[in-house]
Design a protein around this motif. Structure first.
Motif, PDB file in Angstrom:
ATOM      1  N   SER A   1       0.809  -1.216   0.000  1.00  0.00           N
ATOM      2  CA  SER A   1       0.000   0.000   0.000  1.00  0.00           C
ATOM      3  C   SER A   1       0.845   1.269   0.000  1.00  0.00           C
ATOM      4  O   SER A   1       0.370   2.317  -0.426  1.00  0.00           O
ATOM      5  CB  SER A   1      -0.955   0.010   1.193  1.00  0.00           C
TER       6      SER A   1
ATOM      7  N   LEU B   1      -7.010  -9.091  -3.957  1.00  0.00           N
ATOM      8  CA  LEU B   1      -7.231  -7.676  -3.625  1.00  0.00           C
ATOM      9  C   LEU B   1      -6.195  -6.784  -4.307  1.00  0.00           C
ATOM     10  O   LEU B   1      -6.527  -5.714  -4.821  1.00  0.00           O
ATOM     11  CB  LEU B   1      -7.203  -7.469  -2.115  1.00  0.00           C
TER      12      LEU B   1
ATOM     13  N   GLN C   1      -7.023  -6.510  -8.019  1.00  0.00           N
ATOM     14  CA  GLN C   1      -8.153  -5.608  -8.235  1.00  0.00           C
ATOM     15  C   GLN C   1      -7.734  -4.150  -8.033  1.00  0.00           C
ATOM     16  O   GLN C   1      -8.075  -3.278  -8.837  1.00  0.00           O
ATOM     17  CB  GLN C   1      -9.285  -5.971  -7.283  1.00  0.00           C
ATOM     18  N   ARG C   2      -6.988  -3.867  -6.979  1.00  0.00           N
ATOM     19  CA  ARG C   2      -6.563  -2.493  -6.707  1.00  0.00           C
ATOM     20  C   ARG C   2      -5.667  -1.948  -7.805  1.00  0.00           C
ATOM     21  O   ARG C   2      -5.845  -0.834  -8.294  1.00  0.00           O
ATOM     22  CB  ARG C   2      -5.819  -2.430  -5.371  1.00  0.00           C
TER      23      ARG C   2
ATOM     24  N   GLY D   1      -7.489  -1.149 -10.976  1.00  0.00           N
ATOM     25  CA  GLY D   1      -8.228   0.091 -10.799  1.00  0.00           C
ATOM     26  C   GLY D   1      -7.348   1.333 -10.884  1.00  0.00           C
ATOM     27  O   GLY D   1      -7.809   2.411 -11.252  1.00  0.00           O
ATOM     28  N   GLU D   2      -6.060   1.176 -10.569  1.00  0.00           N
ATOM     29  CA  GLU D   2      -5.105   2.283 -10.617  1.00  0.00           C
ATOM     30  C   GLU D   2      -4.378   2.357 -11.958  1.00  0.00           C
ATOM     31  O   GLU D   2      -3.468   3.162 -12.126  1.00  0.00           O
ATOM     32  CB  GLU D   2      -4.083   2.150  -9.491  1.00  0.00           C
TER      33      GLU D   2
END
Length: 115
Positions: free
Chosen positions: A36, A65, A68-69, A72-73
């Motif tokens: 993150s 996860l 997916q993240r 999306g970025e």
């Protein structure tokens, strides 16, 4: 219990996180935290899993996860150094196809599953 380590590296064309130890409910938060805070700037994130001795559903959930993240970025996730037990987990859960959608043509240690 084995020692769990997460090492991050920045390269001009990608970010790399090298994971060693067991990816489970207890250790996945450390990997999630590292992922993150690493700056991607639309570069792919390579997860080197060659040192992963065990992965349970918590590890699989974290991979999903992250996938997916990053999608999306506008980035992508590349899994490298997959051990047979990790490949088997991906196959049994029906997620191998997701993580092998864009397998590079590179062979050997640099080969990766890219999503």
């Amino acid at each position: 219990m084995s020692t769990f380590t997460v090492v991050t590296q920045q390269h001009p064309d990608r970010a790399v996180i090298t994971v060693c130890g067991e990816m489970d409910l207890e250790t996945c938060p450390e990997l999630a935290q590292a992922a993150s805070v690493i700056a991607l700037d639309s570069k792919p994130l390579y997860l080197d899993l060659s040192g992963v001795s065990f992965m349970d559903s918590s590890g699989l959930n974290l991979l999903l996860l992250l996938h997916q993240r990053l999608r999306g970025e506008g980035s992508r996730l590349a899994l490298t150094g997959l051990q047979p037990h990790v490949v088997r987990l991906l196959q049994v859960t029906g997620t191998y196809a997701l993580f092998s959608a864009d397998i590079p043509t590179v062979v050997g240690a640099d080969a990766a599953l890219t999503v």
